[in-house]
Design a protein around this motif. Structure first.
Motif, PDB file in Angstrom:
ATOM      1  N   THR A  55       0.896  -1.258   0.068  1.00 40.04           N
ATOM      2  CA  THR A  55      -0.109  -0.078  -0.001  1.00 40.04           C
ATOM      3  C   THR A  55       0.775   1.319  -0.106  1.00 40.04           C
ATOM      4  O   THR A  55       0.543   2.291  -0.686  1.00 40.04           O
ATOM      5  CB  THR A  55      -0.929   0.033   1.395  1.00 40.04           C
ATOM      6  OG1 THR A  55      -1.775  -1.061   1.136  1.00 40.04           O
ATOM      7  CG2 THR A  55      -1.761   1.314   1.254  1.00 40.04           C
TER       8      THR A  55
ATOM      9  N   ARG B 228      -8.245  -1.419  -3.731  1.00 44.76           N
ATOM     10  CA  ARG B 228      -7.566  -0.687  -4.285  1.00 44.76           C
ATOM     11  C   ARG B 228      -8.274  -0.326  -5.703  1.00 44.76           C
ATOM     12  O   ARG B 228      -8.274   1.104  -6.041  1.00 44.76           O
ATOM     13  CB  ARG B 228      -6.227  -1.122  -4.594  1.00 44.76           C
ATOM     14  CG  ARG B 228      -5.438  -1.051  -3.273  1.00 44.76           C
ATOM     15  CD  ARG B 228      -4.264  -1.991  -3.560  1.00 44.76           C
ATOM     16  NE  ARG B 228      -3.160  -1.399  -4.447  1.00 44.76           N
ATOM     17  CZ  ARG B 228      -1.982  -1.947  -5.092  1.00 44.76           C
ATOM     18  NH1 ARG B 228      -2.000  -2.969  -4.552  1.00 44.76           N
ATOM     19  NH2 ARG B 228      -1.223  -1.247  -5.699  1.00 44.76           N
TER      20      ARG B 228
ATOM     21  N   LEU C 140      -5.659   5.213   0.821  1.00 46.35           N
ATOM     22  CA  LEU C 140      -5.351   3.725   0.615  1.00 46.35           C
ATOM     23  C   LEU C 140      -4.855   3.311   2.170  1.00 46.35           C
ATOM     24  O   LEU C 140      -5.484   2.071   2.519  1.00 46.35           O
ATOM     25  CB  LEU C 140      -4.252   3.415  -0.324  1.00 46.35           C
ATOM     26  CG  LEU C 140      -4.711   3.364  -1.539  1.00 46.35           C
ATOM     27  CD1 LEU C 140      -3.450   3.075  -2.743  1.00 46.35           C
ATOM     28  CD2 LEU C 140      -5.723   2.018  -1.660  1.00 46.35           C
TER      29      LEU C 140
END
Length: 216
Positions: free
Chosen positions: A94, A165, A177
């Motif tokens: 991430t 995502r 995120l």
């Protein structure tokens, strides 16, 4: 040596520019002319490194794969419990997506029908394998309920991770995120982890989110 260095820098510039456009507009909607303009290079320079747009897409997915393997090794070297390793892996990936376009573009290319050429594994298959091995160990370490179907959990986790995502790409900035990843783990920990061990992993999810947000 100076010429080689310039060539490597030009190649990296082209890849980053292509990744940015693929991420924002998609593979099909991005032309080589768009990439040339965005990278501020000549068409000759682009064709020197990449014969076709598909080669650029493959280079981006290869870089994404290398990054995923690299962070997995770095996490394993820390000697963490297996479930913590899985969580750290998802947050590390991430973070890559927040920091630059290559990880984001790699995901979009993998979900956009771009063929993955051997020997490069498909990004989702590779992620599934990385997670599955660690979940097996997490069961042995009693951090996951012993009666879970590890294969089903691994598959669901990958779908959750990728889906978060994909959905967020069109609705939220990339900086969101880490929050979504923490939310994902709050759901998963409550379903997978025995009650006495939940506080540790819920706290870990919050801490990993804070660590990303502190540097982006």
């Amino acid at each position: 040596m100076a010429r080689q260095l310039r060539a490597e820098q030009t190649r990296a510039t082209i890849i980053t520019a292509a990744a940015d456009l693929f991420d924002r507009h998609g593979y099909e909607s991005t032309s080589l002319s768009d990439i040339v303009e965005h990278a501020h290079v000549t068409k000759g320079a682009l064709y020197f490194h990449f014969a076709a747009k598909e080669d650029l897409a493959h280079a981006i997915m290869e870089l994404q794969s290398q990054a995923a393997r690299r962070v997995a090794v770095e996490i394993d070297e820390r000697g963490c419990p297996a479930l913590e390793s899985v969580m750290r892996l998802t947050f590390a990936m991430t973070r890559l997506s927040v920091e630059g376009p290559i990880a984001r573009a790699g995901l979009r290319l993998a979900t956009g029908g771009v063929a993955v050429r051997p020997p490069l594994p498909h990004p989702f298959a590779e992620l599934l394998e990385l997670i599955s091995r660690r979940l097996v160990c997490a069961v042995k370490e009693a951090d996951i309920h012993p009666d879970v179907d590890v294969d089903a959990v691994a598959h669901s986790l990958v779908c959750f991770f990728v889906g978060t995502r994909v959905v967020g790409r069109s609705r939220e900035p990339a900086a969101r995120l880490p929050r979504r990843m923490a939310e994902m783990w709050h759901v998963l920990v409550r379903g997978l982890v025995p009650v006495p061990r939940r506080p540790r992993y819920l706290s870990l999810a919050a801490r990993l989110e804070r660590e990303i947000m502190a540097v982006v």
